[in-house]
Design an enzyme around this catalytic site. Structure first.
Site, short mmCIF file in Angstrom:
data_model
loop_
_atom_site.label_atom_id
_atom_site.label_comp_id
_atom_site.label_asym_id
_atom_site.label_seq_id
_atom_site.Cartn_x
_atom_site.Cartn_y
_atom_site.Cartn_z
CG ASP A 1 -0.54 0.05 2.57
OD1 ASP A 1 0.39 0.82 2.81
OD2 ASP A 1 -0.47 -1.04 3.35
CD GLN A 2 -0.09 7.08 -1.58
OE1 GLN A 2 -1.32 7.08 -1.49
NE2 GLN A 2 0.16 8.35 -1.84
#
Length: 264
Positions: free
Chosen positions: A129-130
């Site tokens: 994820d970011q």
């Protein structure tokens, strides 16, 4: 067919048609192929063949054999040797704030911004994820990428997570026995406390699941939400001292280890 998890990991990747699409065979002396792959001089490669250490498509090779460097599966000492010079195998240390897609329609920093000089389109193996960091593999070998991500091959991934401390003694047992999430149970293969300082602890988990945000959701479920998450290993490939935002090409030994991890 790929599982939903595997398909999710592929989303956002771009790739060319398989490099081994139908083409005429182009056979060369086996020792020439081995030498071109960096195994030594042709004379040294002849010795490898003569000692019975080389196989082609599962059959022990003999001096005088020819092979196609692109289409044939060549193993040395049981380890797959990549002889197709078009194949790309890269390790990337994804920094925080970069999305795990090759392109992003929202204008956010994406993987392609970190690897602008790759001439072929690639799959990315292992989404993060970011806000997460660490190891992602990039390759144009679609078959290997699929196997590395598919749950049936059970390729492990190792993460280090900063969580609020102190860590309860029972946490490791709980995570190993399994916790129930909204999309089903999950358990880790291994757990250990790496360090503890003040009210923060650094723990390491190994698991082979690939569901979205699985590590963060797992620690949320046991009451210790992740503060920082770094993936340090995929199968046999370690992040090591690769700096955030940097890449490196995998060695022949590492590529062979990846093939071995999926049974090739």
């Amino acid at each position: 067919m790929p599982s939903a998890e595997s398909a999710a990991e592929f989303s956002g990747s771009a790739f060319d048609a398989p490099p081994d699409a139908v083409r005429p065979r182009n056979e060369e002396r086996l020792q020439k192929i081995l030498a071109a792959a960096g195994l030594g001089s042709r004379r040294a490669c002849e010795r490898l063949i003569d000692e019975g250490r080389v196989t082609v498509n599962g059959k022990e090779a003999t001096l005088g054999d020819k092979a196609d460097a692109v289409q044939d599966a060549i193993h040395v000492d049981g380890s797959r040797l990549v002889t197709d010079t078009r194949m790309v195998y890269i390790a990337l240390n994804k920094p925080r704030g970069v999305v795990s897609t090759m392109e992003d329609d929202k204008g956010r920093n994406a993987i392609s911004d970190l690897v602008p000089n790759i001439e072929t389109r690639v799959y990315h193996v292992g989404r993060l994820d970011q806000d997460s960091e660490g190891l992602i593999l990039l390759t144009n070998d679609g078959g290997l990428a699929h196997k590395l991500m598919h749950p049936s091959y059970e390729v492990s991934k190792t993460y280090q997570a900063e969580i609020p401390g102190p860590v309860p003694r029972a946490m490791g047992r709980e995570l190993k026995s399994g916790v129930t999430l909204e999309d089903g149970p999950v358990k880790v293969d291994a757990f250990k406390v790496v360090d503890a300082y003040g009210k923060v602890a650094l723990v390491e988990v190994v698991l082979h699941e690939g569901r979205n945000h699985i590590v963060r959701r797992m620690f949320d479920a046991v009451g210790h939400p992740v503060v920082r998450l770094i993936r340090t290993q995929i199968g046999p490939i370690r992040l090591g001292d690769l700096r955030p935002g940097r890449t490196r090409h995998l060695s022949q030994a590492e590529i062979g280890a990846l093939f071995k991890a999926v049974g090739e």
